[in-house]
Enzyme design. Sequence first.
Site, PDB file in Angstrom:
ATOM      1  N   LYS A 154       0.838  -1.197   0.000  1.00 16.93           N
ATOM      2  CA  LYS A 154       0.000   0.000   0.000  1.00 16.93           C
ATOM      3  C   LYS A 154       0.874   1.248   0.000  1.00 16.93           C
ATOM      4  CE  LYS A 154      -4.019   1.924   2.517  1.00 16.93           C
ATOM      5  NZ  LYS A 154      -4.946   1.703   3.661  1.00 16.93           N
ATOM      6  N   SER A 171      -9.817   1.440   2.558  1.00 19.98           N
ATOM      7  CA  SER A 171      -8.978   2.242   1.691  1.00 19.98           C
ATOM      8  C   SER A 171      -7.887   1.463   0.982  1.00 19.98           C
ATOM      9  CB  SER A 171      -8.341   3.377   2.501  1.00 19.98           C
ATOM     10  OG  SER A 171      -7.473   2.849   3.492  1.00 19.98           O
ATOM     11  N   SER A 218      -9.839  -0.824   6.794  1.00 17.93           N
ATOM     12  CA  SER A 218      -9.311  -0.682   5.441  1.00 17.93           C
ATOM     13  C   SER A 218      -8.572  -1.878   4.866  1.00 17.93           C
ATOM     14  CB  SER A 218      -8.410   0.545   5.356  1.00 17.93           C
ATOM     15  OG  SER A 218      -9.221   1.692   5.282  1.00 17.93           O
TER      16      SER A 218
HETATM   17  N1  GLN Z   1     -13.352   3.900   6.091  1.00 18.56           N
HETATM   18  C1  GLN Z   1     -12.664   4.217   7.309  1.00 18.56           C
HETATM   19  C2  GLN Z   1     -12.205   5.655   7.264  1.00 18.56           C
HETATM   20  O1  GLN Z   1     -12.402   6.260   6.274  1.00 18.56           O
HETATM   21  C3  GLN Z   1     -11.498   3.285   7.520  1.00 18.56           C
HETATM   22  C4  GLN Z   1     -10.271   3.728   6.856  1.00 18.56           C
HETATM   23  C5  GLN Z   1      -9.065   2.924   7.197  1.00 18.56           C
HETATM   24  O2  GLN Z   1      -9.125   1.885   7.851  1.00 18.56           O
HETATM   25  N2  GLN Z   1      -7.910   3.451   6.799  1.00 18.56           N
HETATM   26  O3  GLN Z   1     -11.682   6.183   8.210  1.00 18.56           O
END
Ligand code: GLN
Length: 438
Positions: free
Chosen positions: A28, A103, A127
């Site tokens: 990532k 994400s 995410s």
């Molecule tokens: N969807 C969640 C957020 O936007 C989780 C994001 C994540 O785990 N990086 O904060």
Amino acid sequence: MSLNAFITETTIEGDDDGPLSDKTVAVKDNISTEGVRTTCGSAMLKSYVPPYDATVVEHLKEAGATIVGKANMDEFGMGGTTETSAYGPVKNPVDEAHVPGGSSGGSAAAVAAGEADLALGSDTGGSVRNPAAFCGVVGIKPTYGLVSRYGLVAYANSLEQIGPLGQTVEDAAALLDVIAGPDPSDATTRFDSGGGTGEESDGDSTHPGTEASYAAAADGDVEGTTVGVITDLLDGADDRVVETFEAALDDLRSQGAETVEVSLDSVEHAVQAYYVIAMSEASSNLARFDGVRYGTSGGYEGNWNDAFARAREEGFGEEVKRRILLGTYALSAGYHDKYYKKAQDARAWVKQDFDDAFERADVLATPTMPVLPPRLGESLDDPLQLYLMDANTVPVNLANLPAISVPAGEADGLPVGLQLIGPKFGEAAIVRAASAVE
Ligand code: GLN
């Protein structure tokens, strides 16, 4: 047609031999790679090249893995569909009209499409598990402190862990074996035998990642395991998701697992608490992107405040700005008690509820996501709706627990993930139960 799973394609060779010497890995793009651009999905960092490797990247190299690219992601991890990336959205390889989740959408799509054998994502509020569920692959969010965050660009550091993705539970667990362990560069990986309560530390030799073999736990043996089903998280879920989830539970029962219903009163407050805490931490963590310390400068030669504002106006996308503003507000002197402190109280309640639930069950189960993967472009206009999509994943981060998402089946041709949550450092238990779901 390309899925747009990678922001930067590259080849970083690992050592000659090691447990991952025949494996390719997507990393990532918020995980630092020495000499290779690391953008966090943001225009702010479009030309940022880290001078060092994240600890997990060092581990990958030592294990012999070949890194094939930096995976696309929601900007700074803020999103659940990979549509907030400044480098364009990623398509879901199962059905390209749909989002891959986020994400870590690039990481999951790369694994699902065979563009990499394995991937690393980061999970602040779901995410890793969310895109694993939406793309039909396996993703693990480790217990807080199992894996080093050194070199992970922070979004909300008290909530997040780097986690592995793979085609199978065993593959993902084998990658967890490689990245887990103490790191002198990340004090939160210090393991105290008193369970982090401040009792005397036995030092790193007792860190749970040092001796464990998570891959070996993928033996499918759930005979006698008690699976607690969190009923509160089924109420709001899509019927097709619940049906697929129930069928997977039937299958677990037929293999000798027992299921019990558990109710966690606190979880209805988890999304609110999570977003207050995550945005508050983000507002502080992202202060370093000012065009001087980090980030593209607006090339502006006015006074400092103007230059700072210009760099951030140009460098950050809309969702990131929204969160910095809301987080700054929640932490401000007059509102701190009303929002941030309340959210911390709710966080403590969620932890307590999980502790109580683990008195009755070995692992807990929910659908990973309450919905099927949305169509591309469908959910961006309504941030609140996107936040609510995280209802089943964020309680786990608030409580710093481990969880895995494993494919449970399909509904309308789209993957459905089953989430198994374990007690602190109970990775082996969730890996074992998940391998019985496959
Ligand atoms: N969807 C969640 C957020 O936007 C989780 C994001 C994540 O785990 N990086 O904060």
